[in-house]
Write an enzyme that holds these catalytic residues in place. Structure first.
Site, mmCIF file in Angstrom:
data_model
loop_
_atom_site.group_PDB
_atom_site.id
_atom_site.type_symbol
_atom_site.label_atom_id
_atom_site.label_comp_id
_atom_site.label_asym_id
_atom_site.label_seq_id
_atom_site.Cartn_x
_atom_site.Cartn_y
_atom_site.Cartn_z
ATOM 1 N N LYS A 138 0.853 -1.194 0.000
ATOM 2 C CA LYS A 138 0.000 0.000 0.000
ATOM 3 C C LYS A 138 0.884 1.239 0.000
ATOM 4 C CE LYS A 138 -4.304 1.137 2.446
ATOM 5 N NZ LYS A 138 -5.024 0.924 3.726
HETATM 6 O O1 G3P Z 1 -9.257 2.116 4.723
HETATM 7 C C1 G3P Z 1 -8.986 3.393 5.184
HETATM 8 C C2 G3P Z 1 -9.653 3.569 6.485
HETATM 9 O O2 G3P Z 1 -8.967 2.880 7.484
HETATM 10 C C3 G3P Z 1 -9.870 4.961 6.880
HETATM 11 O O3 G3P Z 1 -11.041 4.952 7.599
HETATM 12 O O4 G3P Z 1 -12.707 5.785 9.140
HETATM 13 O O5 G3P Z 1 -10.267 6.329 9.464
HETATM 14 O O6 G3P Z 1 -11.570 7.382 7.626
HETATM 15 P P1 G3P Z 1 -11.412 6.185 8.509
#
Ligand code: G3P
Length: 217
Positions: free
Chosen positions: A83
C-alpha cells in the site's frame, strides 16, 4: 462486491473469516499502531489466516525508501498488496512494484484525477476514502461513481476499493455503484445483518415453537 476487513485485530478478522465474510484485509499505520503489535509479525499472522490480499502500507514518503519498504513487506507472504500513498513518489513506486508482479493498493485517494493517475501507474487497487470526504461535506459516494465511469470508459483493470466506510448503508451504496471491493471495520460488516423486523419475526417464531413444543433434534 468483495469484502475486505479494515483492521489489524487478528481476533476480529478470525471471527469474520469463520463467517465466510472476508475476501481480504486492509491495514494502515494507524490500525497497526492500534493493534499494539509489530507490523511484520501481525501482518504475517493475518496473511497466514486469510486466503486473499492483505494490504500493508509503507511509511516512507520518498521513492527509494518506499521501494525498499514495499519489497520488504512483500517478502512477508505472497498475498501482500503493497500500500502506497497517492503522491508522485507513491505513483512511481506503484509502477515499480506492479512491473515486478506485486499487487499494489494506492491509498488516500480523494479525487477522480488521483484515481486516473493510479490506474495509469498500474495499481491493482485504488482506495478512495468515502467517509473522510463525507466528513468535509463532499459526497464520497459520488467519487466512487465518477471513478467507476472513468475506469469503465477506458477498460482500466484497477479495482475500486471503497475505503473509509463508516456505515452499513455505505456498503450497499458502494455495491449499487459497482465498486469492486469495499473495506470496512468489522462492526460495520456485522451491522449489515441487522434488521428490526428480523429480530421481531424471529422472536415470534421462537415463541410459537416453544408453545407448540417443536423439537428438531
Ligand atoms: O481504509 C482506510 C480507512 O482505514 C480509513 O477509515 O474511518 O479512518 O476514515 P477512517
Amino acid at each position: 462486491m468483495k469484502f475486505f476487513v479494515d483492521t489489524a485485530d487478528v481476533d476480529a478478522i478470525r471471527e469474520l473469516n469463520e463467517l465466510g465474510l472476508v475476501d481480504g484485509v486492509t491495514t494502515n499505520p494507524s490500525l497497526i499502531a492500534k493493534s499494539g503489535r509489530d507490523i511484520l509479525e501481525v501482518t504475517k499472522e493475518i496473511c497466514d489466516m486469510i486466503d486473499g490480499p492483505v494490504s500493508a502500507e509503507v511509511v516512507a514518503t520518498e521513492y527509494e525508501a518506499m521501494v525498499e519498504e514495499g519489497f520488504k513487506l512483500a517478502e512477508i507472504a505472497p498475498n501482500i498488496a503493497i500500500k502506497v500513498p497517492l503522491t508522485l513518489d507513491g505513483l512511481r513506486a506503484c509502477r515499480t512494484f506492479s512491473a515486478e508482479g506485486k499487487m499494489v493498493n494506492v491509498t488516500l485517494c480523494f479525487s477522480a484525477n488521483q484515481a486516473l493517475l493510479a490506474a495509469k501507474a498500474g495499481a491493482t487497487y485504488i482506495s478512495p476514502f468515502v467517509g473522510r470526504l463525507d466528513d468535509i461535506n463532499i459526497d464520497g459516494l459520488e467519487l466512487i461513481a465518477d471513478i467507476r465511469t472513468i475506469y469503465d470508459n477506458y477498460g482500466y483493470e484497477t479495482q475500486i476499493l471503497a475505503a473509509s466506510i463508516r456505515s452499513a448503508n455505505h456498503m450497499s451504496d458502494c455495491a449499487k455503484i459497482g465498486a469492486d471491493v469495499a473495506t470496512a471495520p468489522p462492526a460495520v460488516i456485522k451491522a449489515m445483518a441487522n434488521h428490526v423486523l428480523t429480530d421481531k419475526g424471529l422472536a415470534a417464531f421462537l415463541a410459537d415453537a416453544e408453545k407448540a413444543g417443536i423439537k428438531i433434534v
